[in-house]
Write a protein that holds these residues in place. Structure first.
Motif, PDB file in Angstrom:
ATOM      1  N   GLY A 147      -4.832  -4.909  14.055  1.00 39.03           N
ATOM      2  CA  GLY A 147      -4.775  -6.292  13.477  1.00 39.03           C
ATOM      3  C   GLY A 147      -5.880  -6.726  12.586  1.00 39.03           C
ATOM      4  N   ILE A 148      -6.999  -6.102  12.420  1.00 34.31           N
ATOM      5  CA  ILE A 148      -7.747  -6.279  11.317  1.00 34.31           C
ATOM      6  C   ILE A 148      -7.074  -5.646   9.874  1.00 34.31           C
ATOM      7  N   SER A 149      -6.369  -4.212   9.949  1.00 41.59           N
ATOM      8  CA  SER A 149      -5.995  -3.684   8.968  1.00 41.59           C
ATOM      9  C   SER A 149      -4.627  -4.644   8.390  1.00 41.59           C
ATOM     10  N   PHE A 150      -3.916  -5.332   9.395  1.00 39.64           N
ATOM     11  CA  PHE A 150      -2.842  -5.992   8.904  1.00 39.64           C
ATOM     12  C   PHE A 150      -3.379  -7.379   8.096  1.00 39.64           C
ATOM     13  N   GLU A 151      -4.390  -7.927   8.615  1.00 41.14           N
ATOM     14  CA  GLU A 151      -5.093  -9.041   7.881  1.00 41.14           C
ATOM     15  C   GLU A 151      -5.621  -8.558   6.439  1.00 41.14           C
ATOM     16  N   LEU A 152      -5.975  -7.478   6.352  1.00 48.54           N
ATOM     17  CA  LEU A 152      -6.319  -6.998   4.925  1.00 48.54           C
ATOM     18  C   LEU A 152      -5.229  -6.677   4.131  1.00 48.54           C
ATOM     19  N   ILE A 153      -4.127  -6.334   4.622  1.00 48.74           N
ATOM     20  CA  ILE A 153      -3.025  -5.938   3.846  1.00 48.74           C
ATOM     21  C   ILE A 153      -2.359  -7.152   3.293  1.00 48.74           C
ATOM     22  N   LYS A 154      -2.101  -8.164   4.300  1.00 49.72           N
ATOM     23  CA  LYS A 154      -1.753  -9.350   3.744  1.00 49.72           C
ATOM     24  C   LYS A 154      -2.316 -10.142   2.660  1.00 49.72           C
ATOM     25  N   PHE A 155      -3.801 -10.011   2.948  1.00 46.50           N
ATOM     26  CA  PHE A 155      -4.615 -10.561   1.917  1.00 46.50           C
ATOM     27  C   PHE A 155      -4.522 -10.187   0.541  1.00 46.50           C
ATOM     28  N   ALA A 156      -4.308  -8.775   0.548  1.00 48.47           N
ATOM     29  CA  ALA A 156      -4.045  -8.000  -0.634  1.00 48.47           C
ATOM     30  C   ALA A 156      -2.727  -8.351  -1.254  1.00 48.47           C
ATOM     31  N   GLY A 157      -1.609  -8.417  -0.410  1.00 45.57           N
ATOM     32  CA  GLY A 157      -0.407  -8.940  -1.025  1.00 45.57           C
ATOM     33  C   GLY A 157      -0.672 -10.363  -1.582  1.00 45.57           C
ATOM     34  N   ARG A 158      -1.309 -11.331  -1.023  1.00 45.72           N
ATOM     35  CA  ARG A 158      -1.531 -12.562  -1.494  1.00 45.72           C
ATOM     36  C   ARG A 158      -2.195 -12.757  -2.570  1.00 45.72           C
ATOM     37  N   ASN A 159      -3.197 -11.644  -2.783  1.00 47.81           N
ATOM     38  CA  ASN A 159      -4.286 -11.688  -3.989  1.00 47.81           C
ATOM     39  C   ASN A 159      -4.027 -10.581  -4.873  1.00 47.81           C
ATOM     40  N   ARG A 160      -3.065 -10.040  -5.140  1.00 44.05           N
ATOM     41  CA  ARG A 160      -2.817  -8.753  -5.884  1.00 44.05           C
ATOM     42  C   ARG A 160      -3.080  -9.056  -7.427  1.00 44.05           C
ATOM     43  N   ARG A 161      -3.119 -10.186  -7.758  1.00 44.39           N
ATOM     44  CA  ARG A 161      -3.629 -10.428  -9.371  1.00 44.39           C
ATOM     45  C   ARG A 161      -5.020 -10.095  -9.377  1.00 44.39           C
ATOM     46  N   ARG A 165       2.079  -3.933  -0.155  1.00 42.00           N
ATOM     47  CA  ARG A 165       2.213  -4.185   1.293  1.00 42.00           C
ATOM     48  C   ARG A 165       2.995  -3.119   2.325  1.00 42.00           C
ATOM     49  N   CYS A 166       2.880  -2.072   1.320  1.00 40.57           N
ATOM     50  CA  CYS A 166       3.512  -0.676   1.995  1.00 40.57           C
ATOM     51  C   CYS A 166       3.015  -0.406   3.544  1.00 40.57           C
ATOM     52  N   GLY A 167       3.696   0.076   4.333  1.00 42.58           N
ATOM     53  CA  GLY A 167       3.222   0.638   5.501  1.00 42.58           C
ATOM     54  C   GLY A 167       2.335   1.935   5.459  1.00 42.58           C
ATOM     55  N   THR A 168       2.425   2.474   4.400  1.00 47.00           N
ATOM     56  CA  THR A 168       1.752   3.911   4.140  1.00 47.00           C
ATOM     57  C   THR A 168       0.414   3.310   3.824  1.00 47.00           C
ATOM     58  N   SER A 169      -0.104   2.241   2.817  1.00 51.23           N
ATOM     59  CA  SER A 169      -1.108   1.920   2.604  1.00 51.23           C
ATOM     60  C   SER A 169      -1.747   1.360   3.773  1.00 51.23           C
ATOM     61  N   PHE A 170      -0.984   0.356   4.572  1.00 47.73           N
ATOM     62  CA  PHE A 170      -1.513   0.031   5.858  1.00 47.73           C
ATOM     63  C   PHE A 170      -2.251   1.149   6.659  1.00 47.73           C
ATOM     64  N   LEU A 171      -1.449   2.198   6.843  1.00 49.45           N
ATOM     65  CA  LEU A 171      -2.143   3.285   7.761  1.00 49.45           C
ATOM     66  C   LEU A 171      -3.311   3.855   7.097  1.00 49.45           C
ATOM     67  N   LEU A 172      -3.413   3.908   5.776  1.00 51.40           N
ATOM     68  CA  LEU A 172      -4.754   4.416   5.194  1.00 51.40           C
ATOM     69  C   LEU A 172      -5.719   3.233   5.565  1.00 51.40           C
ATOM     70  N   VAL A 173      -5.305   2.147   5.448  1.00 51.85           N
ATOM     71  CA  VAL A 173      -6.381   1.014   5.852  1.00 51.85           C
ATOM     72  C   VAL A 173      -6.883   1.295   7.247  1.00 51.85           C
ATOM     73  N   VAL A 174      -5.915   1.575   8.175  1.00 54.19           N
ATOM     74  CA  VAL A 174      -6.382   1.673   9.535  1.00 54.19           C
ATOM     75  C   VAL A 174      -7.282   2.634   9.608  1.00 54.19           C
ATOM     76  N   MET A 175      -7.172   3.914   8.847  1.00 52.44           N
ATOM     77  CA  MET A 175      -8.047   4.972   8.940  1.00 52.44           C
ATOM     78  C   MET A 175      -9.351   4.533   8.628  1.00 52.44           C
ATOM     79  N   ILE A 176      -9.659   3.776   7.473  1.00 53.49           N
ATOM     80  CA  ILE A 176     -10.980   3.215   7.064  1.00 53.49           C
ATOM     81  C   ILE A 176     -11.478   2.267   8.063  1.00 53.49           C
ATOM     82  N   VAL A 177     -10.677   1.408   8.183  1.00 55.20           N
ATOM     83  CA  VAL A 177     -11.308   0.259   9.407  1.00 55.20           C
ATOM     84  C   VAL A 177     -11.601   0.807  10.540  1.00 55.20           C
TER      85      VAL A 177
END
Length: 379
Positions: free
Chosen positions: A307-321, A266-278
């Motif tokens: 907003g979209i990137s945030f949802e993806l990061i939260k989903f990844a945190g909940r489903n990290r297994r 859930r790191c903000g660094t990962s979030f920023l990369l997701v932003v670039m892709i989204v």
């Protein structure tokens, strides 16, 4: 509210058996697994509603209804020195401050809608983050001696120096403008220079997206090379390790926290990369309008992308297994190798002090669904 902790005793007490203690893997909770890199570090496998941020010589931690800041202040000798290098660690007391956190999402249903809640949460996180940075920066300044002229025999008094509010407000504005300009306007502007030769909206947004991501990765690489940010990156690692230790259900000690990975999904660094892709996919349907519409969409589209990137990061945190989630988030985790460094035990003690201050006021693991409504936290 701020309270100091003893400089040496707090670390020693928490770390009494740090050198001789080893975690028995047979007694580890089932929510743990070894790092896939084989480095011997641990990764928590559940998500908790806590997050944080590294600041100058400290860590900010936030929970559901409170946030706390722990900063190690300079020692008296360091305060008396004319100049202190940014590479030199503060060696004074740990000062802990706590603040209430009242999320607007709890009061307004519309703000809890998907994507919208991410924009609101990010805005709140940025406000807290800049406030925490301001406090930590002021904590590193030496007190200013003032001479009372009306009473010549009176000793000089010490008043804390503070960076003016206007300076911080200007810093926030400049940072936001530079971010939008560097990662959104410059890529679309450069791609527009060859717009006439492309003859394809698909090719246009592919090139723009690749250029945007390249600029971002280059920016991250440049930041990682700045020596002045090394200790901030170490505290960033301490923040991640401490949160993972809590998520795993282990006692919060520097020895335990040190065994965890400094990377967090859930790191903000990962979030920023997701932003670039989204951003590539959000801008794709726009096509090739006039240049002023291209610029407008890149500015107005930032909240939607966030907003979209945030949802993806939260989903990844909940489903990290899940393996496929781990594969998708792998690039973001690897990017954190640039923005985190291995912390020492003293830095972990600071991060633990911040999280314990939050946990003293609330129990995230025992809260009901109603208590957690609207809570979105990025580590």
């Amino acid at each position: 509210m701020a309270a100091p902790l003893a400089a040496g005793s707090s670390v020693a007490e928490r770390n009494g058996a740090a050198d001789r203690s080893q975690i028995d893997r047979s007694t580890l909770p089932s929510e743990l697994e070894s790092d896939a890199n084989g480095e011997g570090t641990l990764n928590a496998q559940r998500d908790a509603p806590v997050g944080g941020q590294a600041v100058l010589e400290g860590v900010m931690m936030r929970g559901v209804s409170n946030w706390a800041l722990a900063v190690r202040k300079p020692s008296a000798e360091q305060m008396g020195a004319q100049e202190r290098s940014s590479l030199q660690a503060a060696t004074g007391e740990i000062e802990v401050s706590t603040f209430p956190l009242d999320s607007a999402m709890k009061r307004h249903r519309v703000l809890r809608l998907p994507i919208v809640r991410g924009v609101v949460a990010l805005g709140g996180s940025m406000a807290i983050g800049f406030r925490a940075l301001e406090i930590s920066a002021n904590a590193q300044l030496p007190p200013e001696a003032t001479n009372q002229e009306e009473t010549p025999n009176q000793e000089e008094t010490q008043e804390a120096q503070e960076i003016p509010k206007a300076v911080w407000a200007g810093t926030v504005v400049v940072a936001l403008v530079l971010s939008i300009g560097l990662f959104f306007l410059i890529p679309v502007g450069l791609t527009s220079l060859i717009k006439g030769q492309l003859h394809s909206s698909v090719l246009f947004w592919v090139i723009e997206g690749v250029l945007r991501t390249t600029i971002f990765l280059g920016y991250m690489l440049l930041l990682s090379r700045l020596r002045d940010l090394r200790r901030v990156f170490e505290y960033h690692g301490a923040e991640h390790k401490t949160i993972s230790c809590f998520e795993a259900g282990l006692p919060l000690t520097p020895a335990n926290a040190k065994r965890f990975s400094r990377l967090h999904p859930r790191c903000g660094t990962s979030f920023l990369l997701v932003v670039m892709i989204v951003a590539i996919f959000v801008f794709a349907p726009i096509g090739l309008p006039a240049w002023y519409w291209l610029v407008a969409t890149r500015i107005l589209g930032v909240p939607v992308i966030a907003g979209i990137s945030f949802e993806l990061i939260k989903f990844a945190g909940r489903n990290r297994r899940k393996r496929w989630v781990q594969a998708v988030m792998w690039p973001g985790l690897k990017l954190q190798l640039l923005t985190t460094r291995e912390p020492d035990l003293d830095q972990l003690a600071v991060a633990i002090a911040a999280l314990e201050a939050v946990l003293a006021l609330e129990k995230p693991g025992e809260l009901s669904a109603a208590d957690l409504m609207g809570v979105e936290v990025v580590a």
